[in-house]
Design a protein around this motif. Structure first.
Motif, PDB file in Angstrom:
ATOM      1  N   SER A 216       0.836  -1.210   0.000  1.00 55.64           N
ATOM      2  CA  SER A 216       0.000   0.000   0.000  1.00 55.64           C
ATOM      3  C   SER A 216       0.867   1.256   0.000  1.00 55.64           C
ATOM      4  CB  SER A 216      -0.931  -0.008   1.222  1.00 55.64           C
ATOM      5  OG  SER A 216      -1.709   1.152   1.272  1.00 55.64           O
TER       6      SER A 216
ATOM      7  N   GLU B  59       4.650   1.903  -9.781  1.00 55.32           N
ATOM      8  CA  GLU B  59       3.721   1.039 -10.501  1.00 55.32           C
ATOM      9  C   GLU B  59       4.078  -0.424 -10.247  1.00 55.32           C
ATOM     10  OE1 GLU B  59       0.302   0.662 -12.850  1.00 55.32           O
ATOM     11  OE2 GLU B  59       1.253   2.482 -12.058  1.00 55.32           O
TER      12      GLU B  59
ATOM     13  N   TYR C 228       3.242  -8.565  -7.598  1.00 56.88           N
ATOM     14  CA  TYR C 228       1.983  -9.253  -7.293  1.00 56.88           C
ATOM     15  C   TYR C 228       2.205 -10.720  -6.916  1.00 56.88           C
ATOM     16  CZ  TYR C 228      -1.606  -5.726  -7.926  1.00 56.88           C
ATOM     17  OH  TYR C 228      -2.436  -4.652  -7.739  1.00 56.88           O
TER      18      TYR C 228
ATOM     19  N   ARG D  61      -9.076  -9.986  -3.345  1.00 56.35           N
ATOM     20  CA  ARG D  61      -9.171  -8.575  -3.745  1.00 56.35           C
ATOM     21  C   ARG D  61      -7.928  -8.151  -4.532  1.00 56.35           C
ATOM     22  NH1 ARG D  61     -11.887  -7.723   1.299  1.00 56.35           N
ATOM     23  NH2 ARG D  61      -9.912  -7.304   2.356  1.00 56.35           N
ATOM     24  N   CYS D  62      -6.764  -8.589  -4.074  1.00 54.00           N
ATOM     25  CA  CYS D  62      -5.512  -8.227  -4.764  1.00 54.00           C
ATOM     26  C   CYS D  62      -5.457  -8.857  -6.159  1.00 54.00           C
ATOM     27  CB  CYS D  62      -4.300  -8.672  -3.940  1.00 54.00           C
ATOM     28  SG  CYS D  62      -4.031  -7.682  -2.449  1.00 54.00           S
TER      29      CYS D  62
ATOM     30  N   ASP E  85      -8.001  -9.550  -8.112  1.00 55.58           N
ATOM     31  CA  ASP E  85      -8.888  -8.761  -8.974  1.00 55.58           C
ATOM     32  C   ASP E  85      -8.269  -7.409  -9.312  1.00 55.58           C
ATOM     33  OD1 ASP E  85     -10.810 -10.716  -9.069  1.00 55.58           O
ATOM     34  OD2 ASP E  85     -11.981  -9.910  -7.397  1.00 55.58           O
ATOM     35  N   ARG E  86      -7.619  -6.801  -8.337  1.00 59.28           N
ATOM     36  CA  ARG E  86      -6.989  -5.491  -8.568  1.00 59.28           C
ATOM     37  C   ARG E  86      -5.865  -5.597  -9.597  1.00 59.28           C
ATOM     38  NH1 ARG E  86      -4.723  -1.462  -3.749  1.00 59.28           N
ATOM     39  NH2 ARG E  86      -4.702   0.432  -5.032  1.00 59.28           N
TER      40      ARG E  86
ATOM     41  N   ARG F 295      -5.658  -7.729 -12.085  1.00 61.22           N
ATOM     42  CA  ARG F 295      -6.201  -7.928 -13.430  1.00 61.22           C
ATOM     43  C   ARG F 295      -6.959  -6.711 -13.944  1.00 61.22           C
ATOM     44  NH1 ARG F 295     -10.163 -11.418 -13.723  1.00 61.22           N
ATOM     45  NH2 ARG F 295     -10.625 -11.365 -11.490  1.00 61.22           N
ATOM     46  N   LEU F 296      -7.773  -6.112 -13.080  1.00 60.40           N
ATOM     47  CA  LEU F 296      -8.712  -5.085 -13.535  1.00 60.40           C
ATOM     48  C   LEU F 296      -8.148  -3.672 -13.457  1.00 60.40           C
ATOM     49  CD1 LEU F 296     -11.897  -6.564 -11.823  1.00 60.40           C
ATOM     50  CD2 LEU F 296     -11.089  -6.945 -14.169  1.00 60.40           C
ATOM     51  N   GLU F 297      -7.415  -3.372 -12.374  1.00 58.85           N
ATOM     52  CA  GLU F 297      -6.903  -2.010 -12.209  1.00 58.85           C
ATOM     53  C   GLU F 297      -5.541  -1.824 -12.863  1.00 58.85           C
ATOM     54  OE1 GLU F 297      -5.458   0.995  -8.630  1.00 58.85           O
ATOM     55  OE2 GLU F 297      -6.932  -0.572  -8.173  1.00 58.85           O
ATOM     56  N   HIS F 298      -4.641  -2.780 -12.623  1.00 62.83           N
ATOM     57  CA  HIS F 298      -3.276  -2.626 -13.152  1.00 62.83           C
ATOM     58  C   HIS F 298      -3.051  -3.374 -14.465  1.00 62.83           C
ATOM     59  CE1 HIS F 298      -2.499  -1.609  -8.789  1.00 62.83           C
ATOM     60  NE2 HIS F 298      -2.092  -0.539  -9.442  1.00 62.83           N
ATOM     61  N   ARG F 299      -4.079  -4.048 -14.964  1.00 61.58           N
ATOM     62  CA  ARG F 299      -4.058  -4.678 -16.288  1.00 61.58           C
ATOM     63  C   ARG F 299      -2.872  -5.632 -16.458  1.00 61.58           C
ATOM     64  NH1 ARG F 299      -9.138  -3.709 -18.142  1.00 61.58           N
ATOM     65  NH2 ARG F 299      -9.691  -1.518 -17.878  1.00 61.58           N
TER      66      ARG F 299
END
Length: 599
Positions: free
Chosen positions: A326, A334, A340, A358-359, A361-362, A364-368
């Motif tokens: 965090s 980045e 990860y 949650r991590c 999903d983050r 895949r979805l937020e950091h692509r």
């Protein structure tokens, strides 16, 4: 052969037609006042400025004067703003490029990340009968090392000797480095030995790096010690190699002595050295010392955060790892794939199921970041530890087929922990369909059959493993005592103190039985593989002072019974015992392990 290149077979060079430009014969004695208004090429700050300057050189006819053309070439090829395409256009305009010009083009190609282009200039140089010098060979050998072009490197080594550079320090250092990066450590050693008294710190540094890269960590540390005894002051590069070797061996005392050398030799440490220090301390079981170095750093990069997060994961400090992650995001760094892997591993080792989901999903979805087999493996392990075997199975079914081998293996291991034989058989069938060849797969399934009293299936699985020529990896345990590493294997009879070590192991067993420790027959059979750890503990108890910590590295994953055994030893003998198995750290204090039974 690199991109069709063979140094002994080059395309014939066709020289450009003679220039019709009368400026090509301009004398270097042109009056100085024509140059006084022109800035030196190396002072130019942008490509646009350089093109304007080049146009003025052409107008004055100076682009054909070797000295001035060389300055243009040097500035264009070795500046951050430069362009190798533009530099090549200047180079092709030269009527008779010399050694300096070729060296500049080779060096510039390396500077701009084109080692293959750099290497291609060398045969062109030979075709034009331009004689290479002691600057040419280090640049060309660096290109070979980046391309891992051993065949070309061997040819260039021969050319260097032919031109009389077999005793040149820069050429020899480049050979050591090239052979090391190509995995030819013996050739590196021969080049090093041939230098004799001409060796420099760079020579030692190149060889230690080669040995570290090939996993010859003990030899690297021996060489580092030899270098120190000869009175040479090690540079930061060789110290990083020594720290990496100490980390992989778990040699805390040796790593700490390298840290002391760093503090004596350098007033400030760069980010690479500091991160290597953190990695060494955490990997040797000294988590808090590693974190202390991390917190004192004024500058941190993604690699630094990756080392710390992965280290906290290995020590089971999942919540701390998430806090560091965090903080990294808050500071604008980045995350990448490696970060990860560390984050998901931390969640897995600490049993943080919701945080891990949650991590994932983050990521895949937020950091692509597309999930890799390692990411999936962490998620399967996390779900399985939480008893979510069905969900883990469904996740594997949704994965790309090419990435599933590690995931099925992880699920099979989890089935062994939870005693789910049916799902284990399904995972085993899928591994066979993928033509996976891993002895651990058969051993895990065989052990599950044994626990279910299906002895014939257990025996058949073991027999199938043998028929396929698969061999179980021999277990070993390594322990550091008084700055020296000692390695033990199961039933080890080679150690000079073997009589005392087995006597101590017997006493340990006897005292544990008084405490009520009694493994069942199945656990006794499994403990044979882990006996190397018992011998390492016994040896450390014999040869270290009362109360001092014991640090052990083993290549096996710690089993339940071995975990119980080591916890009891830490209580009875009042020792802190740190064990780094192939997955994580276990730190036993007063009978309690930091893993919290999540392993």
């Amino acid at each position: 052969m690199v991109g069709g290149l063979a140094l002994h077979q080059t395309q014939p060079f066709i020289p450009p037609p003679p220039s019709q430009n009368p400026a090509s014969h301009v004398s270097e004695d042109r009056p100085r006042e024509q140059l006084s208004c022109l800035p030196p090429p190396h002072q130019v700050k942008t490509m646009e400025e350089f093109k304007k300057l080049h146009a003025r050189f052409i107008k004055l006819g100076l682009d054909r004067v070797p000295r001035h053309a060389g300055d243009l070439l040097l500035a264009c090829s070795l500046s951050e703003w430069g362009s190798m395409d533009y530099a090549r256009s200047i180079f092709l305009g030269l009527d008779d490029p010399g050694t300096f010009d070729f060296n500049t083009m080779i060096r510039g190609s390396l500077f701009h990340g084109d080692p293959q282009g750099a290497l291609l200039f060398y045969p062109e140089m030979l075709q034009r009968d331009v004689k290479p010098d002691n600057f040419t060979f280090p640049f060309v050998l660096k290109a070979c090392s980046r391309l891992l072009a051993l065949a070309e490197g061997l040819q260039i080594h021969g050319h260097a000797a032919k031109h009389g550079f077999q005793c040149d320090v820069f050429v020899q250092n480049s050979l050591i480095n090239m052979y090391g990066k190509c995995g030819e450590v013996e050739r590196s050693c021969r080049a090093f030995e041939q230098m004799g008294s001409c060796r420099t710190v760079a020579s030692w540094s190149a060889l230690t790096a080669a040995q570290t890269r090939m996993g010859l960590w003990g030899k690297c540390l021996e060489l580092f010690a030899m270098m120190t005894r000869e009175g040479l002051r090690a540079d930061e590069s060789s110290m990083v190699s020594a720290l990496s070797s100490a980390k992989n061996l778990g040699a805390y005392d040796l790593g700490r002595s390298v840290h002391c050398s760093l503090l004596r030799s350098f007033t400030g440490l760069n980010i690479v050295v500091q991160t290597s220090l953190i990695d060494m301390y955490i990997s040797c079981g000294c988590l808090e010392k590693g974190i202390a170095v991390f917190e004192m750093m004024s500058e941190k990069n993604t690699w630094t955060y990756s080392v710390v997060i992965s280290g906290l994961a290995m020590h089971g400090e999942g919540e701390r790892a998430l806090r560091v992650f965090s903080d990294m995001l808050h500071r604008g760094h980045e995350p990448d794939e490696a970060i990860y892997v560390g984050v998901l591993s931390a969640c897995s080792h600490a049993g943080l199921l919701d945080e891990g989901l949650r991590c994932f999903d983050r990521m895949r979805l937020e950091h692509r970041i597309p999930p890799s087999p390692q990411h999936y493996g962490c998620m399967i392990d996390l779900m399985a530890r939480g008893g979510k075997l069905k969900e883990a199975y469904e996740l594997i079914e949704s994965m790309p087929a090419a990435q599933t081998e590690a995931a099925w293996r992880c699920l099979l291991s989890a089935c062994k922990t939870h005693g789910d034989l049916e799902l284990a058989e399904r995972a085993s069938r899928n591994l066979k369909e993928l033509n996976a060849r891993n002895s651990g797969d058969y051993i895990n399934l065989s052990n599950l059959y044994a626990e279910a009293k299906r002895w014939s299936d257990a025996a058949m699985t073991r027999r199938e493993m043998v028929d396929q020529g698969l061999v179980q990896t021999p277990g070993y345990s390594r322990v550091e005592v008084k700055g020296k590493m000692y390695t033990f294997v199961s039933q080890d009879k080679r150690h000079p103190q073997r009589r005392e070590v087995y006597e101590m192991a017997y006493q340990m067993e006897w005292q544990l039985r008084l405490e009520g420790y009694t493994p069942d027959e199945e656990e006794k059979r499994r403990m044979v593989a882990a006996q190397s750890q018992k011998l390492a503990i016994a040896f450390a108890l014999l040869n270290t002072s009362q109360g001092s910590p014991i640090r052990i590295i083993t290549n096996l994953r710690m089993g339940k019974d071995c975990h119980t055994y080591t916890a009891l030893v830490s209580t009875i003998f009042e020792r802190e015992i740190m064990v780094r198995d192939r997955n994580r750290f276990h730190c036993f204090r007063h009978g309690v392990c930091t893993c919290g039974d999540h392993w």
